[in-house]
Every structure is written in structure tokens, then in C-alpha cells.
Design an enzyme around this catalytic site. Sequence first.
Site, PDB file in Angstrom:
ATOM      1  N   HIS A 155       9.140  10.627 -16.484  1.00  0.00           N
ATOM      2  CA  HIS A 155       8.833  11.457 -17.651  1.00  0.00           C
ATOM      3  C   HIS A 155       7.354  11.422 -18.035  1.00  0.00           C
ATOM      4  CE1 HIS A 155      13.033  11.875 -17.848  1.00  0.00           C
ATOM      5  NE2 HIS A 155      13.316  10.886 -18.653  1.00  0.00           N
ATOM      6  N   ASP A 190      13.975  16.555 -13.837  1.00  0.00           N
ATOM      7  CA  ASP A 190      13.401  15.716 -14.886  1.00  0.00           C
ATOM      8  C   ASP A 190      13.497  16.525 -16.173  1.00  0.00           C
ATOM      9  OD1 ASP A 190      11.869  14.353 -16.740  1.00  0.00           O
ATOM     10  OD2 ASP A 190      10.371  13.709 -15.294  1.00  0.00           O
ATOM     11  N   HIS A 191      14.439  16.130 -17.049  1.00  0.00           N
ATOM     12  CA  HIS A 191      14.734  17.013 -18.190  1.00  0.00           C
ATOM     13  C   HIS A 191      13.551  17.158 -19.147  1.00  0.00           C
ATOM     14  CE1 HIS A 191      15.866  13.096 -20.025  1.00  0.00           C
ATOM     15  NE2 HIS A 191      15.431  13.654 -21.127  1.00  0.00           N
TER      16      HIS A 191
END
Length: 515
Positions: free
Chosen positions: A265, A202-203
Site C-alpha cells: 500500500h 491492491d485495494h
Amino acid sequence: MNRSADQTQLNPLREGLSTRAVPQPCTVVIFGATGDLTHRKLVPALYNLSADGELPPAVTVVGFARRPKTDEEFRTELAEATKKFSRQGVRDEIWKTFAQSIYYHQSEFGDAAGYKTLAERLEKIDTERGTRGNRLFYLAVAPDQFEPILKNLKAAGLNKAREGSWARVIVEKPFGTDLASARELNRVVSDSFAEEQTYRIDHFLGKETAQNILVLRFANAIFEPLWNTRYIDHVQITAAETLGVEGRAGYYEGSGALRDMVQNHLLQLLCLIGMEPPTDLSADAIRDEKVKVVRSLRRIVGPEVTVNAVRGQYAAGAINGQPVVDYRKEQNVNPKSMTETFVALRINIDNWRWANMPVYLRVGKRLPKSATEISVHFKKAPAVLFNKESVALDQNVLVVRIQPDEGISLRMQAKIPGTSLRIEPVKMDFHYGTSFGKASPEAYERLLLDAMSGDATLFARRDEVEEAWAFIDPIEQAWHAEKDAPELYFYPAGSWGPEAADELLARDGRAWRRL
């Protein structure tokens, strides 16, 4: 003193949560090597790490994709992409050295023979470049390709490493589309790779500010005593972007903002804000506390969806003076689409620390500006000393800016200079770039290094993913019910979303913070 220790002393926030283990020589095999993610993010990230001296020289990149291509053609394509998307300028001498470690392997994802020749090639690279049998497989492909790739890696024996080496797999989001598909995907992955070998990326968690939420909370004695429902009135988390679907309509039509952004996110950021102090800084200790937060979320089901969840879709409007068509007229979008491009939620965390304190989440496309931030709104001071003032005192607000202007600010009250007593809010502001004199690394840089080091702290664990879907599913089901589905509100592009989102807070006597 060695270089990394010296840097950590100079800048204790640089490494985020703890001093990183040293990344080890390995071969990074990228499935989907000709795709957008590889060109825009992965290879520029690897180049920047190499240019900054963070990568062991032996690290080798093998691109795995369907199109016929030579190593040289592949390197030339990546050179152009890296010059375009790298956060720092590409220096020819560094790129030339880095490019020698890039190779291309052509095969269909479902062709077992291609994996056999890949295994042979990796053995050869181990011998020639000293990668020690360590392999990092990156699935930069659509989720429907995960299963054939994983099965073939297992059949070729590439999921197991020889003694003293390791094999790991990085899986890109979306990780499932609901709880059932996430469980099935977890089953498919676990058939080939054990949980400790699996890194679900999950960037958002790779961003410097997200990592430093825990440092802010637990390394500063002034915040932790106030970090509860007694002193905090509410929390807002906003992820706004000016962009529309930008050619991703095929994916977005089946996803929508709730699945695309909230499930991963925004819930990840909520976990960092809401979690208890971990017993130590190990990956599992931190992830144990994050899972507890997701499990504590009060489920929004049935009639509660109408009350606590707002969905919207952008209509025609303008952004920065440029006209924008409505979502239903975007290329490859169903003219009668009910897909949401905006979501606002009122969430409660039912545990001792956060009981009865709401968290408001907001995410949307085609909003006036692109920004992601968390704002913690403290309760107002008792109005006994300054209640004769004509202007009511504002709340103290702690803002954590995730992107684009990474930093932290605290709003407090101060007296305006002069003979009369006039009070006005002022900001104490901290910017990462100006405070430390350097730009923050890209999220993928940190995450790739962590995967090479075997540090899973910033990656989602299986139970965390499944618990998040268990929270999201009832909302999705209500929105897609055949009868009595909650309304889909339309908002003009360039606005801050539908009025119903403002009403969600207004009912509680609150308002969205202006970004």
C-alpha cells in the site's frame, strides 16, 4: 451523446486517469466464496455496480468453495451480507434481479474433478446468459491455496479462452512474504496465466483519491513545476488505524506491519507521488514509471536500519475511552512476539527529481484515529519580509486524504483581519463528496470493473512487486537477526507510536503532521 460520455463531461475526475473501456459480459468465478472478503467486499461491490447500471446484465457470479450449499442458500447468505456491508441501501427489486445471476459451485480446491464440472457449468452459463466465454477468476483465498487452484484451472483448460474471448485471474495480496516467495509465486501464476492475464490487486489503488494523484499532478500546471527537491522539503505518508489484529493474528504474526502495509500500500502511494509523467495513459506506460521509483529507492541495509527504520508494538492502553490489551495478549499471539504493529521509515529516492529529499512513511495499529493521507511539505518562503513577526511562518502543505474523508487541502499563509499585520495559516479544502454531490465508489468496484475491461493500470505488475520486496527484505532481515537486531519499541495503545518515531524526524528538524 451516450450516457457514459455525458457523465465524463460533467465530471472529468469521475473516471480517474482516463475514460474506462466498457466492461464486457463475463462470468466472475470467486474462489473462497464463503469467506470474509467475498461477503464484506466483493459481492457488495458487484451489487453496487449493478444497482448503478455499470455492469452488463449478462455478468454472472459463480462462488467456488468447499462447503456443501445450494444456489439459494448461497444467495440468501449474500443478501444478508450485502445489506450489512453495501455502501448504499439494498433495494429488493434490484437484488432479486442481481441474485438470479449468482450460482454456487462446491468443490475442494485440490479436486481436479471439481474443475472439470466447473468448466461444464461455465459452458452452460455462456449459452444461457450470453457471457461470451469470458472468465474472470478471483482468488479470494489464502496464498497457500493459489498453487492448487492455478494448476487445476490449467489442467481443466480454463486458463485459455476460445478465440474472441478472454480469461483473466485476480490475485489478492499478500503476494509473497519476501523476494524469494514472491518470485516463486510469480512463477506459479505464470505457469497458468500470462502476465497480461494476471491482475495483482491492491485495494488502495482503487480508492478515488489515489487515482486522482496523477490528475492533481499532471493536469494542473501550478503543481508540476514545483514537484521536485528544489521546492519540496519532505513528504509524509501515514496509514493509521485504531483497530488491532481483530482475529487475524494467525496471518499477522507471520507478517507484521512492514510486510502487511508498507511493501504494497504505502510504496504504491509513494510511487504515485514520486513517478515521472508517463508517455501516455496506458497501463504499462504508467506502471513503467512506478517501477522506476521503486528501483530508485536507496536500500536500507545493515547499520542503516537502526538509523532509518523504527519498529514498534502496541502495549495496553485506551482508545476512545475503552481499555485495550497489549498485542502480546491478543488471541493466538505469541506472548513473546517480536512482530511489529508500527513502522516508521525514512526513505530517499535517488534520482534527479528527488535527490536528498526524504520521504517519511508511518503505519500503525491501535493509533488514536483511523486515517490514510499523504502530506507534501513545501520549503518555507525566504524570511526577509516578515522576519520581524514573532511567529515563524509555517510551511505550505498539500494534503491528499485517501481515507476516510477523501479530499485534498492546501495550507497557506494569510493575514488576519485587523489593523496590525498578523499572519496565520489557512486551508483551501476540497471534499469529493460535497464537490461532486455523490459518494466515491468503493475501491473494489473500480478494480473489478477495470479487470472486466482489461485495464491493468491500477494493478501491480510482476517487476513492481519484486522490486518492492527487494527494498523491504534487508529491513526484515535486520529486524529478525539473531544478534544485534534493532530494538522493538513499545507504545501505549491510543498513542501515536513510540517516541523513537518522533525522534526519527526530530533529528532532521522536522515533526509528524497531526492528523
